[in-house]
Design a protein around this motif. Structure first.
Motif, PDB file in Angstrom:
ATOM      1  N   LEU A 180       0.826  -1.206   0.000  1.00  0.00           N
ATOM      2  CA  LEU A 180       0.000   0.000   0.000  1.00  0.00           C
ATOM      3  C   LEU A 180       0.863   1.261   0.000  1.00  0.00           C
ATOM      4  O   LEU A 180       0.527   2.267  -0.637  1.00  0.00           O
ATOM      5  N   ARG A 181       1.986   1.209   0.736  1.00  0.00           N
ATOM      6  CA  ARG A 181       2.887   2.362   0.766  1.00  0.00           C
ATOM      7  C   ARG A 181       3.484   2.627  -0.612  1.00  0.00           C
ATOM      8  O   ARG A 181       3.598   3.782  -1.051  1.00  0.00           O
ATOM      9  N   LEU A 182       3.885   1.571  -1.323  1.00  0.00           N
ATOM     10  CA  LEU A 182       4.451   1.740  -2.651  1.00  0.00           C
ATOM     11  C   LEU A 182       3.439   2.349  -3.623  1.00  0.00           C
ATOM     12  O   LEU A 182       3.797   3.121  -4.508  1.00  0.00           O
ATOM     13  N   ARG A 183       2.183   2.015  -3.431  1.00  0.00           N
ATOM     14  CA  ARG A 183       1.129   2.529  -4.315  1.00  0.00           C
ATOM     15  C   ARG A 183       0.536   3.848  -3.817  1.00  0.00           C
ATOM     16  O   ARG A 183      -0.373   4.377  -4.445  1.00  0.00           O
ATOM     17  N   LYS A 184       1.021   4.305  -2.639  1.00  0.00           N
ATOM     18  CA  LYS A 184       0.524   5.548  -2.047  1.00  0.00           C
ATOM     19  C   LYS A 184      -0.988   5.484  -1.816  1.00  0.00           C
ATOM     20  O   LYS A 184      -1.723   6.451  -2.072  1.00  0.00           O
ATOM     21  N   GLU A 185      -1.445   4.350  -1.329  1.00  0.00           N
ATOM     22  CA  GLU A 185      -2.853   4.172  -0.995  1.00  0.00           C
ATOM     23  C   GLU A 185      -3.008   4.066   0.522  1.00  0.00           C
ATOM     24  O   GLU A 185      -2.280   3.323   1.172  1.00  0.00           O
ATOM     25  N   GLN A 186      -3.950   4.816   1.074  1.00  0.00           N
ATOM     26  CA  GLN A 186      -4.278   4.751   2.496  1.00  0.00           C
ATOM     27  C   GLN A 186      -2.996   4.755   3.338  1.00  0.00           C
ATOM     28  O   GLN A 186      -2.705   3.812   4.072  1.00  0.00           O
ATOM     29  N   SER A 187      -2.257   5.840   3.233  1.00  0.00           N
ATOM     30  CA  SER A 187      -0.906   5.898   3.783  1.00  0.00           C
ATOM     31  C   SER A 187      -0.881   5.693   5.297  1.00  0.00           C
ATOM     32  O   SER A 187       0.016   5.021   5.820  1.00  0.00           O
ATOM     33  N   ARG A 188      -1.823   6.284   6.038  1.00  0.00           N
ATOM     34  CA  ARG A 188      -1.803   6.122   7.494  1.00  0.00           C
ATOM     35  C   ARG A 188      -2.034   4.670   7.898  1.00  0.00           C
ATOM     36  O   ARG A 188      -1.353   4.147   8.776  1.00  0.00           O
ATOM     37  N   LEU A 189      -3.009   4.057   7.251  1.00  0.00           N
ATOM     38  CA  LEU A 189      -3.262   2.645   7.531  1.00  0.00           C
ATOM     39  C   LEU A 189      -2.051   1.806   7.150  1.00  0.00           C
ATOM     40  O   LEU A 189      -1.672   0.874   7.873  1.00  0.00           O
ATOM     41  N   ALA A 190      -1.433   2.137   6.028  1.00  0.00           N
ATOM     42  CA  ALA A 190      -0.253   1.387   5.578  1.00  0.00           C
ATOM     43  C   ALA A 190       0.883   1.510   6.576  1.00  0.00           C
ATOM     44  O   ALA A 190       1.581   0.523   6.871  1.00  0.00           O
ATOM     45  N   GLN A 191       1.098   2.707   7.120  1.00  0.00           N
ATOM     46  CA  GLN A 191       2.157   2.900   8.109  1.00  0.00           C
ATOM     47  C   GLN A 191       1.900   2.063   9.360  1.00  0.00           C
ATOM     48  O   GLN A 191       2.824   1.462   9.924  1.00  0.00           O
ATOM     49  N   LEU A 192       0.647   2.031   9.797  1.00  0.00           N
ATOM     50  CA  LEU A 192       0.296   1.221  10.957  1.00  0.00           C
ATOM     51  C   LEU A 192       0.550  -0.256  10.689  1.00  0.00           C
ATOM     52  O   LEU A 192       1.110  -0.971  11.536  1.00  0.00           O
ATOM     53  N   MET A 193       0.177  -0.736   9.499  1.00  0.00           N
ATOM     54  CA  MET A 193       0.362  -2.138   9.154  1.00  0.00           C
ATOM     55  C   MET A 193       1.846  -2.506   9.095  1.00  0.00           C
ATOM     56  O   MET A 193       2.251  -3.559   9.584  1.00  0.00           O
ATOM     57  N   VAL A 194       2.654  -1.627   8.498  1.00  0.00           N
ATOM     58  CA  VAL A 194       4.085  -1.918   8.381  1.00  0.00           C
ATOM     59  C   VAL A 194       4.746  -1.919   9.757  1.00  0.00           C
ATOM     60  O   VAL A 194       5.535  -2.815  10.087  1.00  0.00           O
ATOM     61  N   GLY A 195       4.450  -0.902  10.573  1.00  0.00           N
ATOM     62  CA  GLY A 195       5.047  -0.832  11.898  1.00  0.00           C
ATOM     63  C   GLY A 195       4.693  -2.029  12.757  1.00  0.00           C
ATOM     64  O   GLY A 195       5.568  -2.652  13.386  1.00  0.00           O
ATOM     65  N   ALA A 196       3.398  -2.382  12.781  1.00  0.00           N
ATOM     66  CA  ALA A 196       2.978  -3.554  13.552  1.00  0.00           C
ATOM     67  C   ALA A 196       3.576  -4.828  12.971  1.00  0.00           C
ATOM     68  O   ALA A 196       3.974  -5.736  13.713  1.00  0.00           O
ATOM     69  N   GLY A 197       3.668  -4.886  11.637  1.00  0.00           N
ATOM     70  CA  GLY A 197       4.224  -6.077  11.001  1.00  0.00           C
ATOM     71  C   GLY A 197       5.676  -6.303  11.358  1.00  0.00           C
ATOM     72  O   GLY A 197       6.100  -7.441  11.602  1.00  0.00           O
ATOM     73  N   LEU A 198       6.454  -5.232  11.407  1.00  0.00           N
ATOM     74  CA  LEU A 198       7.867  -5.366  11.783  1.00  0.00           C
ATOM     75  C   LEU A 198       8.004  -5.833  13.232  1.00  0.00           C
ATOM     76  O   LEU A 198       8.846  -6.689  13.546  1.00  0.00           O
TER      77      LEU A 198
END
Length: 420
Positions: A180-198
């Motif tokens: 989602l971050r690469l596609r610049k879609e729903q950036s806030r949600l994407a940041q939350l997903m990446v942070g939690a995923g790491l």
């Protein structure tokens, strides 16, 4: 809006595995029952899996009582009530909630549970390995513990695999969040997903887990689905998916070759990391199903474990488990409850996949659909590689609610939700 915060808070606390978490789960269901009291009724022909679930619950309970595995008192009585009430009640409430909440709103439930579970994992890591009084590096030192101290609960220690499974939800969000971050879609949600995923991935690595890594690989499948369904080529996501799947296939192929033609030092270490002894146990069980048609935990057998090249005994009466929900169900309660459960779950799973497939095609719902897909992936992996009513049973029972909500959620977002 406030009416939705109460269920989300309760779901987070359930995922956090607080003391009396089952009481919180019942409280959550009571709140949702009240909030959906005016929901339109689901057509009876669509909820026929509830009949199969009733056969499963009653059959499992009766068999457990018949063989003396349960009694009508103490903790067994509470387990009996949960088995009779929570599978049917969870699917039914999930289906009703799907009539009131949009897919976007439902995804926050899975997000709340996953974040609560992630917080629990890290509390266990920080306190169980005493990292606060020494160094955070202690978390990733080469621990091979079978159990670890937990901050609360009836038991002071738990199996590390029972703790590790709680990080899988966050791991399932990492690749979708990056996408989602690469596609610049729903950036806030994407940041939350990446942070939690790491954070989830770090926890899985600290436990030397494999199930979490498998969940991470499988989380690429929804991305591959989106890439192949879009007319515009999504080269990055497609390459990422194909690379991961080819890598997994290569590992499995190398493991098979090593088993058949001997193992050198490198392949043996790779095999030890990739190959799972459950596969040998599953194959042995399939050849002994006639010995356990009626359950009662009477199955006893020997099987050859390919990795260690030794014969291993399996004795269900001594508490041995197959680490597969349907297989363990057959061993404990027999073939009829197991078939009834599959007759209920498989149609709901297929319907959930169809609904998610439609939602993933819609850019407005894609991020939230990926969260829901991650929840479904974790449930599937848990059922295939964890024992019946795994860990404390919370996720097993909560999974029925999740399956009901996903199976009956709308396949498209309503106009009002698209604007939010």
């Amino acid at each position: 809006m406030n009416s939705r915060w109460t269920p989300l808070l309760l779901v987070f606390l359930v995922g956090l595995h607080l003391p009396k978490a089952f009481t919180l789960l019942y409280l959550l269901y009571a709140v949702l029952f009240w909030q959906t009291r005016n929901a339109p009724l689901v057509a009876p022909r669509r909820v026929w899996p509830l009949l199969a679930l009733a056969v499963f619950s009653v059959g499992y309970t009766w068999t457990s009582l018949h063989y003396g595995l349960w009694s009508l008192q103490g903790r067994d009585l509470l387990d009996l009530i949960s088995m009779l009430a929570l599978p049917i009640g969870g699917v039914w409430l999930g289906a009703r909630l799907a009539q009131c909440w949009t897919p976007r709103q439902l995804s926050w439930i899975w997000l709340a549970y996953g974040l609560g579970a992630l917080a629990y994992v890290w509390l266990v890591l920080l306190l169980g390995r005493d990292a606060l009084s020494s160094s955070l590096l202690e978390i990733w030192s080469q621990h091979r513990d079978l159990s670890i101290a937990v901050p609360w609960g009836q038991q002071g220690v738990m199996n590390v695999r029972s703790v590790e499974q709680n990080a899988s939800f966050a791991v399932a969000w990492m690749f979708p969040g990056l996408w989602l971050r690469l596609r610049k879609e729903q950036s806030r949600l994407a940041q939350l997903m990446v942070g939690a995923g790491l954070l989830g991935l770090l926890a899985v690595l600290a436990f030397h887990g494999r199930i979490g890594l498998l969940v991470g690989l499988l989380s690429l499948l929804p991305l591959a689905w989106v890439a192949t369904s879009e007319r515009q080529a999504a080269h990055q996501s497609l390459k990422l998916s194909l690379l991961a799947l080819s890598g997994l296939g290569g590992f499995l192929l190398l493991s098979l070759v090593s088993l058949l033609w001997g193992r050198g030092d490198i392949t043996s270490r790779l095999l030890a990391r990739v190959y799972d002894e459950r596969l040998d146990r599953f194959l042995a069980f399939l050849t002994h199903i006639p010995d356990t048609l009626w359950g009662g935990q009477r199955l006893s057998l020997e099987y050859f474990e390919q990795q260690r090249q030794v014969w291993v005994g399996f004795d269900a009466s001594a508490g041995d488990l197959l680490h597969n929900v349907p297989f363990d169900l057959v061993v404990r309660a027999g073939l009829i409850p197991a078939i009834a459960l599959l007759l209920a779950v498989v149609p709901l799973l297929c319907r959930s996949l169809r609904q998610l497939g439609q939602l993933l095609r819609d850019p407005a719902s894609r991020g939230h659909a990926l969260i829901s897909a991650g929840f479904l992936i974790v449930l599937t992996v848990q059922w295939l590689f964890q024992p019946l009513i795994y860990a404390d049973g919370l996720l097993f029972y909560f999974g029925f609610f999740g399956l009901g909500a996903l199976a009956f959620s709308p396949a498209v977002l309503p106009p009002l939700d698209r604007e939010s």
